[in-house]
Design an enzyme around this catalytic site. Structure first.
Site, short mmCIF file in Angstrom:
data_model
loop_
_atom_site.label_atom_id
_atom_site.label_comp_id
_atom_site.label_asym_id
_atom_site.label_seq_id
_atom_site.Cartn_x
_atom_site.Cartn_y
_atom_site.Cartn_z
N SER A 293 39.54 34.68 46.73
CA SER A 293 38.41 35.53 46.51
C SER A 293 37.69 35.37 45.07
O SER A 293 38.19 34.95 44.22
CB SER A 293 38.84 37.10 46.80
OG SER A 293 40.05 37.46 46.07
N TYR A 294 36.80 36.46 45.17
CA TYR A 294 35.94 36.44 43.55
C TYR A 294 36.95 36.48 42.56
O TYR A 294 37.76 37.40 42.35
CB TYR A 294 35.14 37.53 43.96
CG TYR A 294 34.04 37.57 42.55
CD1 TYR A 294 32.99 36.71 42.57
CD2 TYR A 294 33.92 38.72 41.55
CE1 TYR A 294 32.10 36.89 41.55
CE2 TYR A 294 33.38 38.89 40.63
CZ TYR A 294 32.24 37.86 40.56
OH TYR A 294 31.35 38.05 39.35
N PRO A 295 36.48 35.62 41.51
CA PRO A 295 37.47 35.63 40.63
C PRO A 295 37.46 36.68 39.24
O PRO A 295 38.55 36.71 38.73
CB PRO A 295 37.27 34.22 39.96
CG PRO A 295 35.82 33.87 40.38
CD PRO A 295 35.81 34.49 41.53
#
Length: 720
Positions: free
Chosen positions: A319-321
């Protein structure tokens, strides 16, 4: 027809993947489909295409650095196009002005910088067409399609743009004025260098220099401990003498008296206490906690971790870092059983799946919609990939994320911590500590924050009688505070200077204040390296002379205040949420710029950069890598000239003229040799005792001293 603008080329390619498409020069043409009935163009930025203009672009007189012109405050901030990225901007501009294009879809990273990058492009293209926002937390094909089906209205994210724009302008004002002020004033002190200062980088640097000063001031003191081996029936164990909870003895004579008293004496168990502790599985990762963990495990720099994580995100498998949350929503938690089922196909994860808790839906430690703002925790997506198909670095980080995810579904770890108090001859008290793991739980998958050296103590009871089998005296020295690793520096920034040990991380990360954001902290550390303020050696952070000069000059000025910067970040977040005014914030920043300049001028009169031992003026690295005159550490023991820091070693300043070969390495048998040690050797002929030299598997202590006959530095083992 619609134009979709992504932040990077590979993200643009990933967004196009679920749809039939054809690649063009600088963009991708998407064929008509359910999502885009008339087709679409997907194009991309290459990071920031525009930057705020340099001072001389506003007023030519600002090209020259003069104190009289400070502070520099433009009437209106302007952006300019990066020449290297002009070609891609031309492509985007032509697409935006295409008469068939009726709507723009902003598909930058779902954060404030992504918001700024794409909106700047649209603004500078001078186009006014309806715009919507793609806001997704993973790049799986499912997430992309669902995201395009549920686009946000442009107005929903406008405040986030104001936050990003305010941050950029505020950083420009503070950085430009503080950097010029201190560079000009320090030049008058003989420093031929450019000193960069900033809203986030300077408080961060101040924390590093403060730790260095604590180490320099630290005076190591010897102490002794008395250890005894006890025999109780068939059982033996070790204990440490203590009085009033303190085991360290300041006098060797007293330690020997205690040891002598205890030899061959009878012993009795006074007390046995066992405390059972339960440890919940660790929280899911946000970016800071992942960077700190990966740095500890593999010594990756925070920037490297973020770069590798970005690649995993672009592949759609995490998922979004840049998330700052360690929680997920109930919607995400619903996908967990499917992710676990897919992970079961791969070794070693198959040995831990099925998991004891098949669902986390009702576990508020992980699932809490109220604690997820823009993005949820960093987790593997349902697009599970075989880790062996990844590069070595990608596999390491992906594996750590997967294990943390699986661990969240396992039982608590339960450990008994036992303390035995043993009395020798009814007078001398010894304490023994040990542990026994009753339930591994999540520790089967990962072990964190554990002292693995604690022994398993024997089953003894109060009133048991035994004897002292052996007594030893152990000598030690008090140790200075440890320097920060890069991973600890990330945590330090996250907590605005209130660094705590990892076992307290959960409590710390609930705080909202900090230096920078999840997205910017790695970049700040890289900036400090590039500007020669810090040196990273084997993952340990050292401040340079240049850093020490700047922080000494700034002193207690608000520019170095972690608390002030944290409050700024909080105010910026409020702007992003529509709870604070961007113009009011900028007026405060302009006032601050005035005060920073005036404070620097006022304090410059009290600056003193003379070395207390040598009287010489401290210097730093000059412009374009040229060296200014370096601070003398003392007189050369061979020729009498000065000894200076030469980078990887200390050496005579006259080498170029006379070929004087006097040198001392900065690392001797794995032990770092500091400038303070060198000064003492040059001044007195020998150092204080140094512990921790390593030769093979053995460690030893010694003094460094000058041998006038052989004319070299050597180890001394018996200095009176």
């Amino acid at each position: 027809m619609k134009v979709v603008i992504a932040e990077k080329p590979d993200q643009g390619a990933t967004l196009a993947k679920p749809f039939p498409h054809r690649k063009k020069q600088g963009y991708i043409e998407v064929q008509p489909n359910d999502i885009f009935p008339k087709g679409a163009y997907i194009t991309w930025a290459v990071g920031h295409l525009f930057g705020l203009q340099a001072p001389e672009k506003y007023d030519s007189k600002w090209k020259k650095w003069t104190f009289e012109d400070l502070p520099i405050i433009p009437v209106r901030f302007q952006y300019e196009l990066s020449r290297a990225k002009a070609k891609q901007f031309t492509v985007i501009k032509q697409l935006l002005h295409n008469k068939d294009v009726t709507e723009i879809i902003h598909a930058g990273d779902a954060g404030r910088e992504g918001e700024l990058i794409i909106r700047n492009i649209v603004s500078m293209a001078r186009v006014q067409k309806p715009m919507k926002r793609l806001w997704i937390s993973s790049l799986t094909e499912k997430a992309i399609v669902n995201g395009f089906r549920a686009l946000k209205e442009e107005g929903e994210l406008r405040n986030l743009y104001y936050e990003a724009y305010s941050r950029a302008c505020a950083d420009w004002l503070v950085g430009m004025n503080a950097s010029r002020a201190y560079s000009i004033l320090l030049k008058k002190q003989g420093m031929s260098d450019v000193f960069s200062a900033g809203r986030v980088q300077t408080p961060t640097l101040a924390l590093i220099v403060k730790r260095d000063e604590e180490i320099e001031r630290f005076k190591s003191e010897p102490f002794w401990e008395v250890k005894a081996d006890f025999q109780f029936g068939d059982h033996t164990y070790e204990g440490t003498w203590q009085k009033d909870g303190e085991s360290r003895i300041q006098s060797e004579e007293l330690a020997r008296k205690i040891a002598s008293f205890c030899e061959n004496k009878r012993a009795c168990i006074e007390d046995v206490k066992t405390e059972r502790k339960e440890f919940s599985p660790p929280m899911l990762f946000n970016l800071s906690s992942l960077q700190a963990t990966i740095n500890k495990m593999f010594k990756f720099s925070p920037k490297k971790t973020l770069d590798v994580l970005q690649k995993l995100y672009q592949k759609g498998i995490v998922s979004y870092p840049r998330s700052d949350s360690q929680y997920v929503t109930k919607g995400e938690a619903e996908t967990f059983p499917d992710i676990l089922n897919k992970l079961k196909e791969y070794d070693p994860y198959n040995q831990w799946i099925p998991v004891p808790h098949g669902s986390l839906m009702n576990n508020k430690r992980y699932v809490n919609d109220a604690k997820v703002s823009d993005h949820y925790a960093i987790i593997p997506t349902e697009q599970v990939t075989d880790p062996s198909s990844l590069s070595s670095d990608e596999k390491k980080i992906y594996d750590v994320i997967i294990k943390r995810f699986i661990a969240a579904h396992h039982e608590k770890a339960i450990i008994n911590y036992t303390t035995i108090t043993t009395l020798v001859d009814d007078r001398a008290e010894f304490v023994s500590k040990g542990k026994q793991v009753l339930q591994d739980g999540w520790r089967k998958i990962i072990v964190e924050n554990e002292k693995e050296n604690e022994p398993l103590l024997p089953p003894v009871n109060a009133k048991d009688q035994g004897k002292v089998k052996k007594v030893n005296i152990k000598e030690g020295k008090t140790q200075p505070p440890k320097r920060y690793t890069e991973g600890q520096l990330i945590t330090l920034m996250k907590t605005a200077g209130k660094y705590m040990d990892n076992d307290e991380l959960e409590k710390v990360l609930k705080q909202t204040e900090g230096l920078g954001t999840e997205a910017t902290r790695a970049g700040i550390i890289t900036m400090l390296k590039d500007r020669q303020y810090i040196d990273i050696q084997k993952n340990i952070v050292y401040p340079t002379d240049k850093a020490k000069v700047l922080i000494r000059a700034i002193g207690n000025n608000v520019l170095a205040s972690a608390e002030m910067t944290a409050k700024w970040e909080q105010r910026l977040q409020q702007i992003g949420k529509g709870k604070a005014s961007a113009p009011e914030f900028m007026e405060q920043v302009k006032k601050l710029s005035h005060s920073l300049v005036q404070n620097a001028l006022h304090e410059a009169d009290s600056w003193n950069f003379r070395d207390l031992d040598t009287g010489s003026i401290q210097r730093t690295t000059g412009k374009k890598g040229k060296r200014g005159g370096k601070a003398s550490l003392g007189k050369c023991l061979k020729c009498g000239d000065k000894v200076i820091d030469k980078g990887k070693f200390y050496g005579c300043a006259s080498y170029q003229k006379t070929k004087c070969s006097f040198t001392i390495s900065k690392t001797i048998l794995s032990k770092k040799i500091t400038a303070t040690v060198i000064k003492k050797v040059l001044k007195e002929g020998k150092s204080d005792r140094i512990d921790g030299f390593k030769k093979g598997d053995k460690q030893f202590s010694a003094y460094l001293g000058w041998d006038p006959q052989q004319k070299k530095i050597q180890f001394l083992f018996d200095v009176q």
